[in-house]
Design a protein around this motif. Sequence first.
Motif, mmCIF file in Angstrom:
data_model
loop_
_atom_site.group_PDB
_atom_site.id
_atom_site.type_symbol
_atom_site.label_atom_id
_atom_site.label_comp_id
_atom_site.label_asym_id
_atom_site.label_seq_id
_atom_site.Cartn_x
_atom_site.Cartn_y
_atom_site.Cartn_z
ATOM 1 N N GLU A 122 0.826 -1.208 0.000
ATOM 2 C CA GLU A 122 0.000 0.000 0.000
ATOM 3 C C GLU A 122 0.859 1.257 0.000
ATOM 4 N N PHE A 123 1.949 1.210 0.797
ATOM 5 C CA PHE A 123 2.845 2.364 0.847
ATOM 6 C C PHE A 123 3.539 2.578 -0.507
ATOM 7 N N LYS A 124 3.959 1.487 -1.140
ATOM 8 C CA LYS A 124 4.595 1.607 -2.456
ATOM 9 C C LYS A 124 3.623 2.201 -3.476
ATOM 10 N N LEU A 125 2.378 1.764 -3.395
ATOM 11 C CA LEU A 125 1.384 2.301 -4.312
ATOM 12 C C LEU A 125 1.189 3.797 -4.097
ATOM 13 N N LYS A 126 1.090 4.171 -2.806
ATOM 14 C CA LYS A 126 0.960 5.600 -2.505
ATOM 15 C C LYS A 126 2.187 6.368 -2.973
#
Length: 208
Positions: A122-126
């Motif tokens: 999720e952090f990578k996507l953000k």
Amino acid sequence: MSQSTGFNIEDLINASPLNGGGAAQEPKVEQLLGTLRRLQQGQRALEEEIKEIKSVSESLQKELTALQTEAYQLEGIQKEKEELCRKLEFQCEESEQDLSRQLNHNKKSEELLQQYRCEIQEFKLKQRKMRMKFENQLHQLIEQHKNLYSVFTPERLPDEIESAENTKRQLLSAEQMKLTQLHHLNEELEEMKKLKQPVAIAAESQQE
């Protein structure tokens, strides 16, 4: 036994003179000597049998003593085996309890690891979205400066460039902060993997 030596009680009676019978024939010396020899032979045979019986008795006594000693030793070994068996049963119970705790801990670690993976994804996507937004903003800013170059005078151009650079630095600083957070999350994930490996190895060793 007397028959084996050729001696009979009746011979001794017949060889003895009768009381009050003066007419009875007295035994000859040779007959008495023969009787004596038979008696001596019988005595020697009895003595040999007695020695043999004593020898067999001693052998049996020694064998009995050896068997008693062996039985005592076997009883000691049996007690040691029983004590060892109790210790092994206790260790087995402790090992099963440890394995159960390790499996529970492994399950919790796996769940936490999966949670971290989801958070990292999720952090990578953000982060990817922020990077794309930053690139778009930077591209728009460059285009604006290109367009503004023909509008603003050369005297104001350095200020506009400095402002654009400040904005760029702020965006780069924000991106660097996010990258640092991502790096910390990756380090935590690696630590969880390292903690999981000894538990998995211990579980596999216990199953073997």
